[in-house]
Design a protein around this motif. Structure first.
Motif, mmCIF file in Angstrom:
data_model
loop_
_atom_site.group_PDB
_atom_site.id
_atom_site.type_symbol
_atom_site.label_atom_id
_atom_site.label_comp_id
_atom_site.label_asym_id
_atom_site.label_seq_id
_atom_site.Cartn_x
_atom_site.Cartn_y
_atom_site.Cartn_z
ATOM 1 N N ASP A 1 0.833 -1.198 0.000
ATOM 2 C CA ASP A 1 0.000 0.000 0.000
ATOM 3 C C ASP A 1 0.873 1.255 0.000
ATOM 4 N N ALA A 2 1.936 1.267 0.772
ATOM 5 C CA ALA A 2 2.841 2.419 0.818
ATOM 6 C C ALA A 2 3.464 2.687 -0.548
ATOM 7 N N MET A 3 3.772 1.631 -1.296
ATOM 8 C CA MET A 3 4.388 1.797 -2.613
ATOM 9 C C MET A 3 3.470 2.542 -3.590
ATOM 10 N N ARG A 4 2.173 2.531 -3.359
ATOM 11 C CA ARG A 4 1.231 3.268 -4.219
ATOM 12 C C ARG A 4 1.495 4.775 -4.178
ATOM 13 N N TYR A 5 2.205 5.235 -3.148
ATOM 14 C CA TYR A 5 2.470 6.660 -2.963
ATOM 15 C C TYR A 5 3.867 7.065 -3.413
ATOM 16 N N TRP A 6 4.588 6.155 -4.030
ATOM 17 C CA TRP A 6 5.937 6.463 -4.491
ATOM 18 C C TRP A 6 5.887 7.383 -5.716
ATOM 19 N N PRO A 7 7.006 8.049 -6.054
ATOM 20 C CA PRO A 7 6.978 9.086 -7.089
ATOM 21 C C PRO A 7 6.662 8.642 -8.513
ATOM 22 N N GLU A 8 7.153 7.475 -8.931
ATOM 23 C CA GLU A 8 6.917 7.039 -10.311
ATOM 24 C C GLU A 8 6.300 5.649 -10.333
ATOM 25 N N THR A 9 5.507 5.408 -11.343
ATOM 26 C CA THR A 9 4.878 4.097 -11.494
ATOM 27 C C THR A 9 5.923 2.997 -11.693
ATOM 28 N N ALA A 10 6.939 3.268 -12.486
ATOM 29 C CA ALA A 10 7.957 2.250 -12.777
ATOM 30 C C ALA A 10 8.867 1.973 -11.586
ATOM 31 N N ALA B 1 3.837 -5.110 -7.367
ATOM 32 C CA ALA B 1 3.760 -3.941 -8.251
ATOM 33 C C ALA B 1 2.372 -3.324 -8.119
ATOM 34 N N PRO B 2 2.148 -2.546 -7.070
ATOM 35 C CA PRO B 2 0.803 -2.021 -6.828
ATOM 36 C C PRO B 2 0.291 -1.075 -7.904
ATOM 37 N N LEU B 3 1.177 -0.521 -8.716
ATOM 38 C CA LEU B 3 0.754 0.342 -9.823
ATOM 39 C C LEU B 3 0.908 -0.362 -11.162
ATOM 40 N N GLY B 4 1.086 -1.663 -11.119
ATOM 41 C CA GLY B 4 1.203 -2.454 -12.335
ATOM 42 C C GLY B 4 2.616 -2.467 -12.893
ATOM 43 N N LEU B 5 2.783 -3.212 -13.968
ATOM 44 C CA LEU B 5 4.093 -3.363 -14.599
ATOM 45 C C LEU B 5 4.158 -2.763 -16.002
ATOM 46 N N ASP B 6 3.047 -2.208 -16.467
ATOM 47 C CA ASP B 6 3.009 -1.688 -17.844
ATOM 48 C C ASP B 6 4.056 -0.609 -18.091
ATOM 49 N N ASP B 7 4.156 0.369 -17.205
ATOM 50 C CA ASP B 7 5.135 1.445 -17.421
ATOM 51 C C ASP B 7 6.563 0.945 -17.280
ATOM 52 N N LEU B 8 6.800 0.061 -16.330
ATOM 53 C CA LEU B 8 8.151 -0.485 -16.167
ATOM 54 C C LEU B 8 8.599 -1.166 -17.457
ATOM 55 N N PHE B 9 7.759 -2.038 -17.994
ATOM 56 C CA PHE B 9 8.131 -2.770 -19.210
ATOM 57 C C PHE B 9 7.906 -1.953 -20.482
ATOM 58 N N GLY B 10 7.112 -0.909 -20.400
ATOM 59 C CA GLY B 10 6.921 -0.020 -21.538
ATOM 60 C C GLY B 10 7.965 1.081 -21.608
ATOM 61 N N LEU B 11 8.919 1.065 -20.657
ATOM 62 C CA LEU B 11 9.984 2.063 -20.579
ATOM 63 C C LEU B 11 9.422 3.476 -20.471
ATOM 64 N N ILE C 1 8.395 6.665 -17.976
ATOM 65 C CA ILE C 1 8.544 7.336 -16.693
ATOM 66 C C ILE C 1 7.307 8.203 -16.525
ATOM 67 N N ARG C 2 6.506 7.849 -15.516
ATOM 68 C CA ARG C 2 5.242 8.547 -15.286
ATOM 69 C C ARG C 2 5.132 8.882 -13.798
ATOM 70 N N PRO C 3 4.804 10.130 -13.474
ATOM 71 C CA PRO C 3 4.600 10.449 -12.061
ATOM 72 C C PRO C 3 3.371 9.732 -11.530
ATOM 73 N N SER D 1 3.194 12.419 -18.777
ATOM 74 C CA SER D 1 2.821 13.331 -17.700
ATOM 75 C C SER D 1 1.535 12.932 -16.999
ATOM 76 N N ALA D 2 0.675 12.204 -17.677
ATOM 77 C CA ALA D 2 -0.625 11.859 -17.095
ATOM 78 C C ALA D 2 -0.506 10.649 -16.180
ATOM 79 N N PRO D 3 -1.210 10.680 -15.043
ATOM 80 C CA PRO D 3 -1.208 9.494 -14.181
ATOM 81 C C PRO D 3 -1.997 8.361 -14.809
ATOM 82 N N LEU D 4 -1.682 7.168 -14.403
ATOM 83 C CA LEU D 4 -2.419 5.992 -14.863
ATOM 84 C C LEU D 4 -3.802 5.941 -14.244
ATOM 85 N N PRO D 5 -4.772 5.354 -14.930
ATOM 86 C CA PRO D 5 -6.053 5.108 -14.266
ATOM 87 C C PRO D 5 -5.841 4.085 -13.148
ATOM 88 N N SER D 6 -6.787 3.991 -12.247
ATOM 89 C CA SER D 6 -6.694 3.043 -11.140
ATOM 90 C C SER D 6 -6.591 1.626 -11.678
#
Length: 196
Positions: free
Chosen positions: A112-121, A138-148, A150-152, A184-189
């Motif tokens: 749960d704490a990781m959901r508040y970290w600065p970047e999704t990746a 990976a509480p915010l998913g793995l799409d950005d990490l593997f999609g290379l 950087i998203r706030p 620049s846009a955040p990911l949907p939930s």
């Protein structure tokens, strides 16, 4: 091979990262993971066709225990880990207390704490499970990490944008991993990814 299987293979085939995971597991801390650059950098190296780069940044050990929330406890654990491997730059943080520093509501768990970290990746972590296998959170998913990408994440896309921008500049990620793109846009939930 799916993303989680790739992570498990990357970590299990990396003798340095595997050894550090074993050291952290030997502490028997509750809800304990190694997160952030420890995993993110290995994945980005893989996606750039490189061997894993050395673990040269902080080894971010994150755990969760309401009963042991003092910063002194974390410092003692860092000292213990430095005794096991002085070459790693250990950073230990009990996530049960970090909401105060970050100005958030109390966290419910490490994930749960990781959901508040600065970047999704960056909101990714691994640990050795009971069976000795590599578990992935990976509480915010793995799409950005593997999609290379950087998203706030969360407040870093809105009220903490200055902190995010300063962090991005200081990390020099685009020079190190030139295939990265900025979003620049955040990911949907999205639901939490947690696998064993």
């Amino acid at each position: 091979m799916d993303d989680i299987s790739i992570i498990q293979a990357l970590i299990s085939e990396d003798p340095i990262r595997w050894r550090l995971l074993k050291m952290v597991r030997s502490l028997n801390l509750p809800d304990c993971w190694i997160g952030a650059g420890f995993l993110r950098n290995a994945v980005w190296d893989y996606l750039h066709g490189r061997s894993p780069s050395p673990v040269s940044t902080d080894v971010d050990v994150i755990w969760f225990d309401h009963k042991r929330c003092s910063p002194e406890e974390d410092k003692a654990l860092e000292t213990l880990l430095r005794g096991l491997d002085p070459t790693a730059m250990w950073s230990v943080k009990n996530q049960a207390r970090m909401h105060v520093q970050n100005g958030d509501e109390p966290y419910l768990s490490t994930t749960d704490a990781m959901r508040y970290w600065p970047e999704t990746a960056t909101a990714v972590a691994v640990r050795l499970g009971e069976s000795g296998s590599c578990e992935v959170a990976a509480p915010l998913g793995l799409d950005d990490l593997f999609g290379l990408v950087i998203r706030p994440a969360g407040k870093f896309a809105t009220e903490k944008t200055k902190i995010y921008q300063e962090r991005f500049k200081s990390k020099n990620w685009i020079d190190i991993w030139p295939l990265l793109t900025l979003a620049s846009a955040p990911l949907p939930s999205i639901p939490c990814v947690k696998a064993t």
